[in-house]
Design a protein around this motif. Structure first.
Motif, mmCIF file in Angstrom:
data_model
loop_
_atom_site.group_PDB
_atom_site.id
_atom_site.type_symbol
_atom_site.label_atom_id
_atom_site.label_comp_id
_atom_site.label_asym_id
_atom_site.label_seq_id
_atom_site.Cartn_x
_atom_site.Cartn_y
_atom_site.Cartn_z
ATOM 1 N N HIS A 44 7.472 1.126 5.464
ATOM 2 C CA HIS A 44 6.075 1.453 5.819
ATOM 3 C C HIS A 44 5.329 2.161 4.694
ATOM 4 O O HIS A 44 4.400 2.923 4.944
ATOM 5 C CB HIS A 44 6.008 2.302 7.102
ATOM 6 C CG HIS A 44 6.466 1.570 8.318
ATOM 7 N ND1 HIS A 44 6.481 2.116 9.576
ATOM 8 C CD2 HIS A 44 6.921 0.309 8.470
ATOM 9 C CE1 HIS A 44 6.925 1.238 10.441
ATOM 10 N NE2 HIS A 44 7.216 0.130 9.791
ATOM 11 N N HIS A 125 0.201 -3.919 13.577
ATOM 12 C CA HIS A 125 -0.999 -4.267 12.815
ATOM 13 C C HIS A 125 -1.757 -2.972 12.553
ATOM 14 O O HIS A 125 -2.082 -2.247 13.489
ATOM 15 C CB HIS A 125 -1.847 -5.243 13.623
ATOM 16 C CG HIS A 125 -2.585 -6.221 12.783
ATOM 17 N ND1 HIS A 125 -3.882 -6.017 12.396
ATOM 18 C CD2 HIS A 125 -2.220 -7.404 12.243
ATOM 19 C CE1 HIS A 125 -4.276 -7.058 11.658
ATOM 20 N NE2 HIS A 125 -3.275 -7.905 11.549
ATOM 21 N N PRO A 253 0.410 6.945 -1.470
ATOM 22 C CA PRO A 253 0.730 7.755 -2.646
ATOM 23 C C PRO A 253 1.847 8.758 -2.359
ATOM 24 O O PRO A 253 2.254 8.954 -1.211
ATOM 25 C CB PRO A 253 -0.591 8.500 -2.902
ATOM 26 C CG PRO A 253 -1.244 8.600 -1.565
ATOM 27 C CD PRO A 253 -0.812 7.377 -0.790
ATOM 28 N N GLY B 5 4.548 9.355 0.767
ATOM 29 C CA GLY B 5 3.815 9.168 2.010
ATOM 30 C C GLY B 5 4.104 7.793 2.594
ATOM 31 O O GLY B 5 4.645 6.920 1.911
ATOM 32 N N THR B 6 3.766 7.616 3.874
ATOM 33 C CA THR B 6 3.832 6.266 4.443
ATOM 34 C C THR B 6 2.417 5.884 4.863
ATOM 35 O O THR B 6 1.543 6.743 4.984
ATOM 36 C CB THR B 6 4.758 6.166 5.675
ATOM 37 O OG1 THR B 6 4.080 6.725 6.799
ATOM 38 C CG2 THR B 6 6.078 6.863 5.445
ATOM 39 N N LEU B 7 2.214 4.601 5.071
ATOM 40 C CA LEU B 7 0.877 4.136 5.446
ATOM 41 C C LEU B 7 0.461 4.688 6.799
ATOM 42 O O LEU B 7 -0.717 4.825 7.083
ATOM 43 C CB LEU B 7 0.847 2.605 5.438
ATOM 44 C CG LEU B 7 1.005 2.030 4.032
ATOM 45 C CD1 LEU B 7 1.329 0.556 4.085
ATOM 46 C CD2 LEU B 7 -0.256 2.265 3.207
ATOM 47 N N LEU B 8 1.473 5.043 7.626
ATOM 48 C CA LEU B 8 1.153 5.588 8.948
ATOM 49 C C LEU B 8 0.558 6.994 8.827
ATOM 50 O O LEU B 8 -0.049 7.500 9.762
ATOM 51 C CB LEU B 8 2.411 5.586 9.832
ATOM 52 C CG LEU B 8 3.055 4.194 9.980
ATOM 53 C CD1 LEU B 8 4.400 4.275 10.677
ATOM 54 C CD2 LEU B 8 2.133 3.238 10.720
ATOM 55 N N ASP B 9 0.717 7.643 7.652
ATOM 56 C CA ASP B 9 0.052 8.932 7.411
ATOM 57 C C ASP B 9 -1.462 8.745 7.279
ATOM 58 O O ASP B 9 -2.226 9.691 7.400
ATOM 59 C CB ASP B 9 0.543 9.579 6.101
ATOM 60 C CG ASP B 9 2.010 9.979 6.141
ATOM 61 O OD1 ASP B 9 2.473 10.366 7.225
ATOM 62 O OD2 ASP B 9 2.672 9.899 5.094
ATOM 63 N N PHE B 10 -1.888 7.519 6.959
ATOM 64 C CA PHE B 10 -3.289 7.283 6.602
ATOM 65 C C PHE B 10 -4.017 6.352 7.570
ATOM 66 O O PHE B 10 -5.204 6.514 7.815
ATOM 67 C CB PHE B 10 -3.391 6.677 5.193
ATOM 68 C CG PHE B 10 -2.770 7.537 4.135
ATOM 69 C CD1 PHE B 10 -3.500 8.553 3.536
ATOM 70 C CD2 PHE B 10 -1.449 7.347 3.748
ATOM 71 C CE1 PHE B 10 -2.935 9.350 2.572
ATOM 72 C CE2 PHE B 10 -0.873 8.142 2.773
ATOM 73 C CZ PHE B 10 -1.611 9.152 2.184
ATOM 74 N N PHE B 11 -3.313 5.348 8.055
ATOM 75 C CA PHE B 11 -3.953 4.328 8.891
ATOM 76 C C PHE B 11 -3.332 4.354 10.283
ATOM 77 O O PHE B 11 -2.135 4.581 10.425
ATOM 78 C CB PHE B 11 -3.754 2.926 8.301
ATOM 79 C CG PHE B 11 -4.295 2.740 6.909
ATOM 80 C CD1 PHE B 11 -5.523 3.267 6.531
ATOM 81 C CD2 PHE B 11 -3.571 2.006 5.964
ATOM 82 C CE1 PHE B 11 -6.028 3.076 5.253
ATOM 83 C CE2 PHE B 11 -4.062 1.811 4.685
ATOM 84 C CZ PHE B 11 -5.291 2.347 4.328
ATOM 85 N N GLY B 12 -4.156 4.055 11.286
ATOM 86 C CA GLY B 12 -3.643 3.983 12.654
ATOM 87 C C GLY B 12 -3.192 2.572 12.989
ATOM 88 O O GLY B 12 -3.643 1.607 12.377
ATOM 89 N N VAL B 13 -2.282 2.484 13.961
ATOM 90 C CA VAL B 13 -1.854 1.161 14.432
ATOM 91 C C VAL B 13 -2.950 0.633 15.355
ATOM 92 O O VAL B 13 -3.402 1.330 16.253
ATOM 93 C CB VAL B 13 -0.511 1.265 15.182
ATOM 94 C CG1 VAL B 13 -0.101 -0.085 15.747
ATOM 95 C CG2 VAL B 13 0.565 1.797 14.243
#
Lengths: 257, 14
Positions: A44, A125, A253, B5-13
């Motif tokens: 992720h 998604h 990042p 970081g992971t993308l889940l830190d920034f974007f919601g599902v």
């Protein structure tokens, strides 16, 4: 019924080569807009989002929205069986459990078809908001790939820093450190050789270099790459596919704590 | 060291 005929079939082959090592299984979505995919790597940390617009296809029939789960490594193997100038047609029946790839040589003297079984894939998604980025860098994609490859010989991370002076790519490792600065350059013969830096505010972000290096496998798709950066957001590395679509990679990042 | 970081830190599902 789904039937998509892509005259420049090599585009699909290049797209798969660009993503197959990042994502194992993914759903391809087909709608009136086009043929698309959004998928994250298993940790992720990185996400790929790609679109081939319906206009990119010579024939585009998609009677209803359909999501097709495929193993990308196997799909890349199938696509490697196509010739460099082949026309590729994708076909699926409504409610079917397979996708057929048809490869036609340009002079129609060879026609091959491959059927791949579809898989059920649970995928998350992500909602990616439209954002104004603090800095946008457009540069030759081959130059960007070269820089990432060179830095990966020195360290594991890459700091990307945009200031009025230009864009700086830095790394450090056991043997030492490296900095490569690219300045804005618009006085070039060909537009694809230009480096253009739009900056609202200076920004520096640090990333795992192995992901960025993996993104550069999309280099054959576009002469230029665009990096969009903001302090508290994942970087977007985008390769536009002429007027036909794009492949975008998002990378989270490193976060100071 | 900074953490990845992971993308889940920034974007919601969605």
């Amino acid at each position: 019924m789904l039937e998509l005929r892509l005259v420049q079939g090599s585009l699909l082959k290049k797209l798969l080569e660009a993503i197959k090592d990042l994502v194992t299984d993914a759903n391809f979505d087909c709608s009136a807009t086009g043929f698309s995919l959004q998928a994250m790597d298993s940790s992720h940390v990185a996400l790929v989002s790609l679109l081939l617009r319906s206009e990119a296809f010579e024939h585009y029939r998609c009677d209803r929205n359909i999501s097709m789960g495929l193993n990308l490594s196997n799909m890349a193997k199938v696509l490697r069986c196509s010739g460099p100038d082949d026309i590729i047609t994708l076909k699926a029946d409504d409610g079917g459990d397979s996708l057929t790839f048809m490869f036609e040589s340009p002079n129609q003297d060879k026609i091959a078809d491959f059927e791949m079984k579809l898989m059920d894939i649970d995928s998350e998604h992500l909602g990616i908001p439209d954002t104004e980025y603090q800095a946008i860098v457009r540069m030759p994609s081959a130059e960007f790939a070269r820089i990432c490859k060179d830095l990966s010989g020195i360290g594991d991370t890459i700091a990307i820093s945009v200031t009025k002076e230009g864009v700086k790519f830095s790394t450090r490792g056991d043997i030492g450190s490296a900095n490569i600065v690219c300045r804005q350059n618009t006085s070039v013969d060909k537009p694809e050789d230009a480096t253009i830096i739009e900056m609202e505010e200076p920004v520096t972000l640090t990333f795992a270099l192995r992901y960025i290096n993996s993104f550069t496998k999309a280099t054959p798709l576009s002469n230029q790459v665009t990096l969009s950066l903001s302090s508290d957001l994942p970087v977007v590395v985008e390769y536009k596919i002429a007027e036909m679509g794009y492949i975008r990679f998002y990378l989270a990042p490193k976060i100071d704590e | 060291d900074p953490r990845q970081g992971t993308l889940l830190d920034f974007f919601g599902v969605s």
